[in-house]
Design an enzyme around this catalytic site. Structure first.
Site, PDB file in Angstrom:
ATOM      1  N   HIS A 398      52.557  45.275  71.321  1.00 55.45           N
ATOM      2  CA  HIS A 398      51.099  45.368  70.591  1.00 55.45           C
ATOM      3  C   HIS A 398      50.352  45.073  72.541  1.00 55.45           C
ATOM      4  CE1 HIS A 398      46.953  44.321  70.599  1.00 55.45           C
ATOM      5  NE2 HIS A 398      46.096  44.799  70.224  1.00 55.45           N
ATOM      6  N   ARG A 543      48.904  59.232  61.639  1.00 57.38           N
ATOM      7  CA  ARG A 543      49.962  59.100  61.031  1.00 57.38           C
ATOM      8  C   ARG A 543      48.998  57.650  60.127  1.00 57.38           C
ATOM      9  NH1 ARG A 543      54.208  55.720  64.532  1.00 57.38           N
ATOM     10  NH2 ARG A 543      52.797  53.757  63.979  1.00 57.38           N
ATOM     11  N   GLY A 661      60.234  59.441  66.454  1.00 59.61           N
ATOM     12  CA  GLY A 661      59.961  58.016  66.687  1.00 59.61           C
ATOM     13  C   GLY A 661      61.093  57.453  67.398  1.00 59.61           C
ATOM     14  N   CYS A 711      56.805  61.221  69.943  1.00 59.61           N
ATOM     15  CA  CYS A 711      55.786  60.530  70.484  1.00 59.61           C
ATOM     16  C   CYS A 711      55.949  58.866  70.168  1.00 59.61           C
ATOM     17  CB  CYS A 711      55.026  60.879  69.010  1.00 59.61           C
ATOM     18  SG  CYS A 711      55.304  59.974  67.184  1.00 59.61           S
TER      19      CYS A 711
HETATM   20  C1  PEP Z   1      58.308  55.248  67.523  1.00 58.71           C
HETATM   21  O1  PEP Z   1      59.179  54.493  66.624  1.00 58.71           O
HETATM   22  O2  PEP Z   1      58.555  55.569  68.591  1.00 58.71           O
HETATM   23  C2  PEP Z   1      57.439  55.868  66.947  1.00 58.71           C
HETATM   24  C3  PEP Z   1      55.884  56.431  67.738  1.00 58.71           C
HETATM   25  O3  PEP Z   1      56.272  54.736  66.411  1.00 58.71           O
HETATM   26  P1  PEP Z   1      55.586  53.014  66.890  1.00 58.71           P
HETATM   27  O4  PEP Z   1      56.091  53.059  68.035  1.00 58.71           O
HETATM   28  O5  PEP Z   1      54.257  52.767  65.718  1.00 58.71           O
HETATM   29  O6  PEP Z   1      56.261  52.367  65.725  1.00 58.71           O
HETATM   30 MG    MG Z   2      57.856  53.364  65.025  1.00 62.26          MG
END
Ligand code: PEP
Ligand code: MG
Length: 759
Positions: A398, A543, A661, A711
């Protein structure tokens, strides 16, 4: 005499009238525009507790272990009760009321403000720890004075005095009673830069009364002015949603929404800025040192409500290195801590250790927040901070995500920052190198100002290249939408709605139970709309909810979350959504309504799918709420090895895109917990195993005509960009601060590929 008039008070009276009143007296004497008023002296408080015979019980009640939060609460309650339930002697009451009546027609609205004798001292800012009451009239004046006395024993005040070693029985409290300024606008001003002491005036301004700015409830406009030329160097006009005003009927202070036409309007006129600069210089000249001033504008006049020395400027006294050798600190002399450089920028400020007990309004503009881990309700304070340092967390925690979006330098996962650093200590945080050093920054470059746009427009200064591979940007908080849009990115590659949900302060289940599902849908619509609007017509990939149970647990209603041995492998993402279809459909309902409102640039993305059957189930829910998957662009995140290996089945469900991700994919491929600082050196998105699995997925998707994207945090890494562009990825989504570099890197790799093909 129970009271003294401000006109007669000077700084030498600090011991009898407290810091605030002494400073108001000085300002009045210096001819500055201070609203008139009087002080109920500290002696009056002292006589009150002694003559009523409650002093001994009071001091023994607060003599507790302040790390024991229950004991602290009981101490506070007892002290409060003793003070407010004891009658004020009639002669004192009469004197206060008589002074009040002589201020006007007997109906004057006044501000009743605590002025503790240990408050606002040059080397220990206790600002904001005692009560202030606004819009008070005769009926409750004496009660309010007693409340101010009692606020000397708030939990926070007891805690702080213990921490700073101030004996409770040596601190007294005076109370200022001052004509209320019916502020149309108000804010704070630093007469010099709060970290470096440079001749730069920093003004923050918002609509209505000042507490909204001081408490951080509203993001104020920010003006940085060169004090020598009087020129405004940077100005950030914020979206101001809330204001505090006097209710015309009851006279009480109430919170109101800022009318639509004023939300994005610049608060201060040039004439008001000029007047503030003039007053700022006068105040600093009067005191001979930089001041932190609270001000208000009413009826076209600028008033000074408070002034105190800035406690965060490093005078070099505790800095053993002089300017010439301060840079040569690699031998570890100045080095205090290392962690992960989570948000770039080098800046200095005073450490504010924020524990769960503390209230965030202790964090002043330019402070360095030091905490175990940031929480959703810290975001307003994070906006004010010069930098953020955490004990825990990785590059995708965070703290890291929000700091990057706010443009505030951050170092995360330092281990014992909250133990190693001391409150008030001046440090320099390097968010690129991941270090915390002693003393103030030693560079000719101006420190990065949070909220100013030195670094806000990464692309603006260089021409944006036209690339075949699209470059997008990640957004987690709607507040960052404008800043993200200014990067010139080709769209949003990931809008994480869980930060929006976490900022509601309640789990979705509790929020819906308390406020109803319609309110929930509207909250989601409003946050997503802000981003969709800022980017329109560029696409915004939003998302569905993906917060692990340990993040939900911090919220109201979090006690109902399942206890999980390993939340990262648990009840999150599409798994939770499919298990709680009603809640899931509320999210989808919000997207459907936004489509109906014309935001056809929205795309829907599902997180943490395992295989084609998860995707089929998610698709059915889209259809159930009335979103036509054939008509809208939608897709999934590739975060589990299973989803990458089975991507053909996912493609068969009709997705338009998949997006890597890599934060999760890396942790699952390498079995390295992404938030665990003990193994953070093993967290490597460029590990051949991770690259292999991504390369194969891109090949399969290209063969099927499905777009691919990234992402995760690794999309901001040049080596990852190089690899993915060569593999033929469709788009790359980066952090706000990295968009410009990613554009350049993509351009470079694409040019090289073209050159290679003709050579
Ligand atoms: C990831 O897992 O790379 C992603 C973009 O999602 P998060 O960081 O929100 O889990
Ligand atoms: Mg993720």
């Amino acid at each position: 005499m129970a009271v003294a008039w401000l006109d007669d008070v000077r700084s030498t009276d600090l011991g009898t009238v407290g810091g605030k009143a002494a400073s108001l007296g000085e300002l009045t004497e210096a001819g500055l525009p201070v609203p008139p008023g009087f002080v109920v002296t500290a002696g009056t408080y002292r006589t009150f507790i002694e003559e009523a015979g409650i002093d001994e019980e009071l001091f023994s009640a607060v003599d507790v272990d302040s790390e024991d939060s229950e004991a602290l609460e009981t101490a506070h309650e007892r002290a409060h009760e003793l003070i407010v339930e004891t009658e004020v002697p009639e002669n004192v009451r009469a004197e206060i009321v008589e002074a009040y009546r002589s201020m006007g027609d007997g109906e004057t609205f006044v501000a009743v403000r605590s002025s503790a004798t240990a408050e606002d001292l040059p080397d220990a800012s206790f600002a904001g720890q005692q009560e202030t009451f606004l819009n008070v009239t005769e009926d409750d004046l004496v009660d309010r004075v007693q409340e101010c006395w009692a606020s000397l024993f708030s939990q926070r005040a007891i805690y702080y005095r213990n921490q700073k070693g101030f004996p409770h029985d040596e601190v007294d409290i005076a109370v200022v009673v001052q004509t209320m300024v019916d502020a149309e606008k108000s804010g704070v001003m630093f007469t010099s830069h709060p970290s470096t002491g440079d001749p730069r005036i920093i003004i923050e301004a918002a609509w209505g009364l000042g507490e909204a700015v001081v408490s951080g409830a509203v993001s104020p406009d920010n003006y940085v002015v060169d004090r020598t030329t009087g020129e405004v160097e940077t100005m950030t006009v914020a979206t101001k949603k809330l204001m505090h005003v006097k209710d015309e009927e009851t006279g009480e202070t109430v919170e109101r929404e800022v009318p639509d036409d004023k939300r994005d309007q610049q608060v201060l006129t040039q004439a008001e800025i000029d007047r503030l600069i003039e007053l700022g210089k006068q105040v600093e000249d009067h005191y001979g040192e930089p001041q932190d001033v609270e001000w208000a504008v009413a009826g076209g006049e600028v008033y000074m409500l408070q002034s105190r020395p800035i406690t965060t400027i490093d005078d070099g006294a505790d800095d053993s290195a002089d300017d010439a050798d301060a840079d040569a600190d690699d031998d570890g002399d100045d080095h205090l801590l290392s962690g992960l450089g989570a948000s770039p920028g080098i800046t200095s400020g005073a450490v504010r250790i924020v524990t769960k007990l503390d209230h965030l309004d202790q964090v002043s503009e330019g402070d360095v927040i030091v905490t175990e881990m940031t929480m959703p309700d810290m975001v307003p304070a994070m906006k004010r901070a010069a930098a953020i340092v955490t004990d825990e967390g990785g590059m995708t925690s965070h703290a890291a995500i929000i700091s990057r979006e706010l443009g505030v330098p951050a170092v995360v996962g330092c281990g014992g920052a909250t133990h190693t650093l001391e409150d008030g200590q001046i440090v320099t945080v390097d968010g690129e190198m991941g270090t915390v050093r002693k003393g103030a920054v030693d560079t000719d470059e101006p420190a990065v100002e949070p909220g100013t746009d030195d670094d806000d427009v990464p692309v603006g200064s260089r021409p944006k290249p036209i690339t075949a591979t699209e470059v997008k940007v990640n957004v987690s908080i709607p507040d960052a939408a404008e800043r993200a849009a200014k990067t010139g990115a080709d769209g949003v590659g990931l809008l994480r709605i869980e930060h929006l949900v976490l900022s509601l302060g309640k789990t979705p289940e509790r929020y819906i139970a308390d406020e109803g599902s319609e309110a929930y849908v509207k909250e989601l619509m409003s946050g997503v709309r802000t981003v969709a609007e800022a980017f329109y017509p560029r696409p915004v990939r939003v998302r569905t909810l993906d917060a692990p149970t340990d993040e939900f647990r911090q919220l109201e209603g979090g006690e109902d979350e399942p206890t999980e041995h390993n939340p990262m492998l648990g009840y999150r993402g599409i798994r939770r959504s499919l298990d709680r279809p009603e809640l899931f459909e509320h999210e989808l309902e919000a997207f459907k309504r936004l489509y109906e409102q014309g935001y056809e640039n929205l795309e829907i993305m599902f997180p943490l799918v395992t295989d084609g059957s998860d995707v089929a189930a998610a698709r059915e829910h889209m259809e159930a709420v009335g979103i036509d998957p054939e008509k809208r662009d939608w897709g999934v995140m590739i975060e589990t090895p299973a989803s990458a290996m089975g991507v053909e089945d996912i493609v068969d469900e009709g997705v338009d895109f998949v997006s890597f991700g890599t934060n999760d994919l890396t942790q699952y491929v390498l079995a390295v917990d992404r938030n665990n600082e003990h193994v953070s050196d093993r967290f490597d998105e460029l590990h051949p195993a991770v690259l292999d699995i991504m390369g194969d997925t891109i090949d399969a998707c290209r063969a099927a005509g499905v777009d691919t994207s990234i992402c995760g945090q690794a999309g901001s890494h040049p080596k990852m960009v190089d690899f993915l562009v060569r593999k033929g990825i469709t788009s790359i989504s980066a952090n706000i601060d990295a968009v410009a570099d990613v554009f350049e890197e993509v351009d470079r790799v694409e040019s090289r590929l073209i050159l290679d093909s003709v050579r």
